[in-house]
Design a protein around this motif. Sequence first.
Motif, PDB file in Angstrom:
ATOM      1  N   CYS A  27      41.293  54.151  26.981  1.00  0.00           N
ATOM      2  CA  CYS A  27      40.640  54.141  25.675  1.00  0.00           C
ATOM      3  C   CYS A  27      39.466  55.108  25.626  1.00  0.00           C
ATOM      4  O   CYS A  27      38.807  55.354  26.636  1.00  0.00           O
ATOM      5  CB  CYS A  27      40.089  52.746  25.375  1.00  0.00           C
ATOM      6  N   GLN A  48      43.915  55.902  18.038  1.00  0.00           N
ATOM      7  CA  GLN A  48      43.501  54.696  18.756  1.00  0.00           C
ATOM      8  C   GLN A  48      42.877  53.748  17.745  1.00  0.00           C
ATOM      9  O   GLN A  48      41.977  54.124  17.016  1.00  0.00           O
ATOM     10  CB  GLN A  48      42.484  55.088  19.831  1.00  0.00           C
ATOM     11  N   CYS A  54      41.515  48.446  22.613  1.00  0.00           N
ATOM     12  CA  CYS A  54      40.354  49.330  22.729  1.00  0.00           C
ATOM     13  C   CYS A  54      39.230  48.825  21.824  1.00  0.00           C
ATOM     14  O   CYS A  54      39.488  48.166  20.817  1.00  0.00           O
ATOM     15  CB  CYS A  54      40.727  50.751  22.336  1.00  0.00           C
ATOM     16  N   SER A  57      37.819  52.659  17.168  1.00  0.00           N
ATOM     17  CA  SER A  57      38.881  53.483  16.600  1.00  0.00           C
ATOM     18  C   SER A  57      38.536  54.946  16.853  1.00  0.00           C
ATOM     19  O   SER A  57      37.361  55.335  16.798  1.00  0.00           O
ATOM     20  CB  SER A  57      39.011  53.241  15.099  1.00  0.00           C
ATOM     21  N   CYS A  70      38.169  62.903  22.328  1.00  0.00           N
ATOM     22  CA  CYS A  70      38.029  61.790  21.394  1.00  0.00           C
ATOM     23  C   CYS A  70      37.113  62.164  20.236  1.00  0.00           C
ATOM     24  O   CYS A  70      35.968  62.585  20.460  1.00  0.00           O
ATOM     25  CB  CYS A  70      37.452  60.577  22.110  1.00  0.00           C
TER      26      CYS A  70
END
Length: 95
Positions: A27, A48, A54, A57, A70
């Motif tokens: 994550c 995600q 996780c 988001s 990310c």
Amino acid sequence: MASKVAALLLLGLICFEFAAAQIAVDCCLRVGSEKRLNRRNLVSYTIQKAGMGCDISATVFVNRKNMKLCVVPPEENPGVQKIIDFLNKRTQRHQ
């Protein structure tokens, strides 16, 4: 004999549950800005969702060096959605 079988089944169930709880989920722990992303270096993405294993988001982009980047989810930033649209179009052309 039946109690031994029941005890063995119970032990197996406990071991299975423990093993299932130990499955690691990859994550994003925090998100960065999409301003530093060069969309031509990106090859794929995943979304995600918080609560699906996780804590937060995020949009996870993968670049040509197989690094995961990310950034915020697309609903929070139209620039992220534009990069997703670009990757989707590029993937459709290569199929």
